[in-house]
Design a protein around this motif. Structure first.
Motif, PDB file in Angstrom:
ATOM      1  N   ALA A   1       0.828  -1.201   0.000  1.00 24.07           N
ATOM      2  CA  ALA A   1       0.000   0.000   0.000  1.00 24.07           C
ATOM      3  C   ALA A   1       0.866   1.256   0.000  1.00 24.07           C
ATOM      4  O   ALA A   1       0.583   2.220  -0.724  1.00 24.07           O
ATOM      5  CB  ALA A   1      -0.927  -0.004   1.216  1.00 24.07           C
TER       6      ALA A   1
ATOM      7  N   ALA B   1       2.485   1.667  -3.480  1.00 21.95           N
ATOM      8  CA  ALA B   1       1.498   2.118  -4.465  1.00 21.95           C
ATOM      9  C   ALA B   1       1.185   3.602  -4.283  1.00 21.95           C
ATOM     10  O   ALA B   1       1.137   4.361  -5.260  1.00 21.95           O
ATOM     11  CB  ALA B   1       0.224   1.295  -4.338  1.00 21.95           C
ATOM     12  N   ALA B   2       0.988   4.025  -3.050  1.00 21.34           N
ATOM     13  CA  ALA B   2       0.685   5.433  -2.794  1.00 21.34           C
ATOM     14  C   ALA B   2       1.883   6.320  -3.121  1.00 21.34           C
ATOM     15  O   ALA B   2       1.727   7.412  -3.676  1.00 21.34           O
ATOM     16  CB  ALA B   2       0.275   5.619  -1.338  1.00 21.34           C
TER      17      ALA B   2
ATOM     18  N   ALA C   1       2.282   6.614  -6.937  1.00 24.31           N
ATOM     19  CA  ALA C   1       1.204   7.437  -7.488  1.00 24.31           C
ATOM     20  C   ALA C   1       1.465   8.917  -7.217  1.00 24.31           C
ATOM     21  O   ALA C   1       1.257   9.762  -8.098  1.00 24.31           O
ATOM     22  CB  ALA C   1      -0.136   7.031  -6.899  1.00 24.31           C
TER      23      ALA C   1
ATOM     24  N   VAL D   1      -5.528  10.689  -9.640  1.00 22.87           N
ATOM     25  CA  VAL D   1      -4.807   9.413  -9.596  1.00 22.87           C
ATOM     26  C   VAL D   1      -4.260   9.096  -8.205  1.00 22.87           C
ATOM     27  O   VAL D   1      -4.496   7.993  -7.687  1.00 22.87           O
ATOM     28  CB  VAL D   1      -3.697   9.385 -10.673  1.00 22.87           C
ATOM     29  CG1 VAL D   1      -2.840   8.146 -10.544  1.00 22.87           C
ATOM     30  CG2 VAL D   1      -4.306   9.469 -12.049  1.00 22.87           C
ATOM     31  N   PRO D   2      -3.541  10.007  -7.535  1.00 18.92           N
ATOM     32  CA  PRO D   2      -3.060   9.644  -6.190  1.00 18.92           C
ATOM     33  C   PRO D   2      -4.188   9.495  -5.171  1.00 18.92           C
ATOM     34  O   PRO D   2      -4.067   8.700  -4.240  1.00 18.92           O
ATOM     35  CB  PRO D   2      -2.106  10.763  -5.800  1.00 18.92           C
ATOM     36  CG  PRO D   2      -2.313  11.839  -6.745  1.00 18.92           C
ATOM     37  CD  PRO D   2      -2.968  11.277  -7.955  1.00 18.92           C
TER      38      PRO D   2
ATOM     39  N   ILE E   1      -7.165   8.195  -5.818  1.00 20.46           N
ATOM     40  CA  ILE E   1      -7.656   6.833  -6.028  1.00 20.46           C
ATOM     41  C   ILE E   1      -6.662   5.826  -5.478  1.00 20.46           C
ATOM     42  O   ILE E   1      -7.046   4.805  -4.895  1.00 20.46           O
ATOM     43  CB  ILE E   1      -7.936   6.601  -7.524  1.00 20.46           C
ATOM     44  CG1 ILE E   1      -9.112   7.453  -7.966  1.00 20.46           C
ATOM     45  CG2 ILE E   1      -8.199   5.131  -7.813  1.00 20.46           C
ATOM     46  CD1 ILE E   1      -9.320   7.489  -9.462  1.00 20.46           C
ATOM     47  N   SER E   2      -5.363   6.103  -5.631  1.00 20.07           N
ATOM     48  CA  SER E   2      -4.333   5.205  -5.108  1.00 20.07           C
ATOM     49  C   SER E   2      -4.400   5.104  -3.588  1.00 20.07           C
ATOM     50  O   SER E   2      -4.223   4.017  -3.032  1.00 20.07           O
ATOM     51  CB  SER E   2      -2.955   5.690  -5.547  1.00 20.07           C
ATOM     52  OG  SER E   2      -1.962   4.939  -4.925  1.00 20.07           O
ATOM     53  N   ILE E   3      -4.649   6.205  -2.921  1.00 20.06           N
ATOM     54  CA  ILE E   3      -4.767   6.182  -1.457  1.00 20.06           C
ATOM     55  C   ILE E   3      -5.985   5.356  -1.041  1.00 20.06           C
ATOM     56  O   ILE E   3      -5.927   4.578  -0.087  1.00 20.06           O
ATOM     57  CB  ILE E   3      -4.857   7.613  -0.894  1.00 20.06           C
ATOM     58  CG1 ILE E   3      -3.546   8.361  -1.146  1.00 20.06           C
ATOM     59  CG2 ILE E   3      -5.198   7.617   0.578  1.00 20.06           C
ATOM     60  CD1 ILE E   3      -2.350   7.783  -0.443  1.00 20.06           C
TER      61      ILE E   3
ATOM     62  N   VAL F   1      -7.288   2.848  -2.729  1.00 14.78           N
ATOM     63  CA  VAL F   1      -6.925   1.450  -2.948  1.00 14.78           C
ATOM     64  C   VAL F   1      -5.982   0.970  -1.851  1.00 14.78           C
ATOM     65  O   VAL F   1      -6.094  -0.163  -1.366  1.00 14.78           O
ATOM     66  CB  VAL F   1      -6.302   1.269  -4.355  1.00 14.78           C
ATOM     67  CG1 VAL F   1      -5.678  -0.097  -4.510  1.00 14.78           C
ATOM     68  CG2 VAL F   1      -7.351   1.497  -5.420  1.00 14.78           C
ATOM     69  N   ALA F   2      -5.051   1.833  -1.427  1.00 14.26           N
ATOM     70  CA  ALA F   2      -4.122   1.456  -0.357  1.00 14.26           C
ATOM     71  C   ALA F   2      -4.876   1.191   0.941  1.00 14.26           C
ATOM     72  O   ALA F   2      -4.582   0.218   1.650  1.00 14.26           O
ATOM     73  CB  ALA F   2      -3.087   2.561  -0.151  1.00 14.26           C
TER      74      ALA F   2
END
Length: 70
Positions: free
Chosen positions: A6, A9-10, A13, A56-57, A59-61, A63-64
């Motif tokens: 996580a 990924a964050a 991003a 984008v970041p 959404i990445s957070i 998902v994390a």
């Protein structure tokens, strides 16, 4: 291991979004320098582009957090 995935990924991003924002702003300023009469239109288009890049970041957070919740 989920927490590391996580965080990676964050982090990637955020890094990619900052690079993308830099490119958008750089090219907008270049366009404004070349054609000052279009600066208003370029600026509004730039803000839309930056807003889309910043999604984008975020959404990445999300998902994390979903990865950490399992």
């Amino acid at each position: 291991m989920q927490y590391i995935a996580a965080a990676i990924a964050a982090g990637f991003a955020a890094l990619a979004a900052s690079y993308g924002n830099g490119q958008v702003i750089s090219k907008t300023l270049e366009g404004m320098a070349r054609q000052p009469e279009l600066s208003g239109q370029l600026r509004s288009t730039m803000f839309i582009g930056v807003g889309l890049i910043e999604a984008v970041p975020i959404i990445s957070i999300v998902v994390a957090f979903m990865l950490m919740g399992k």
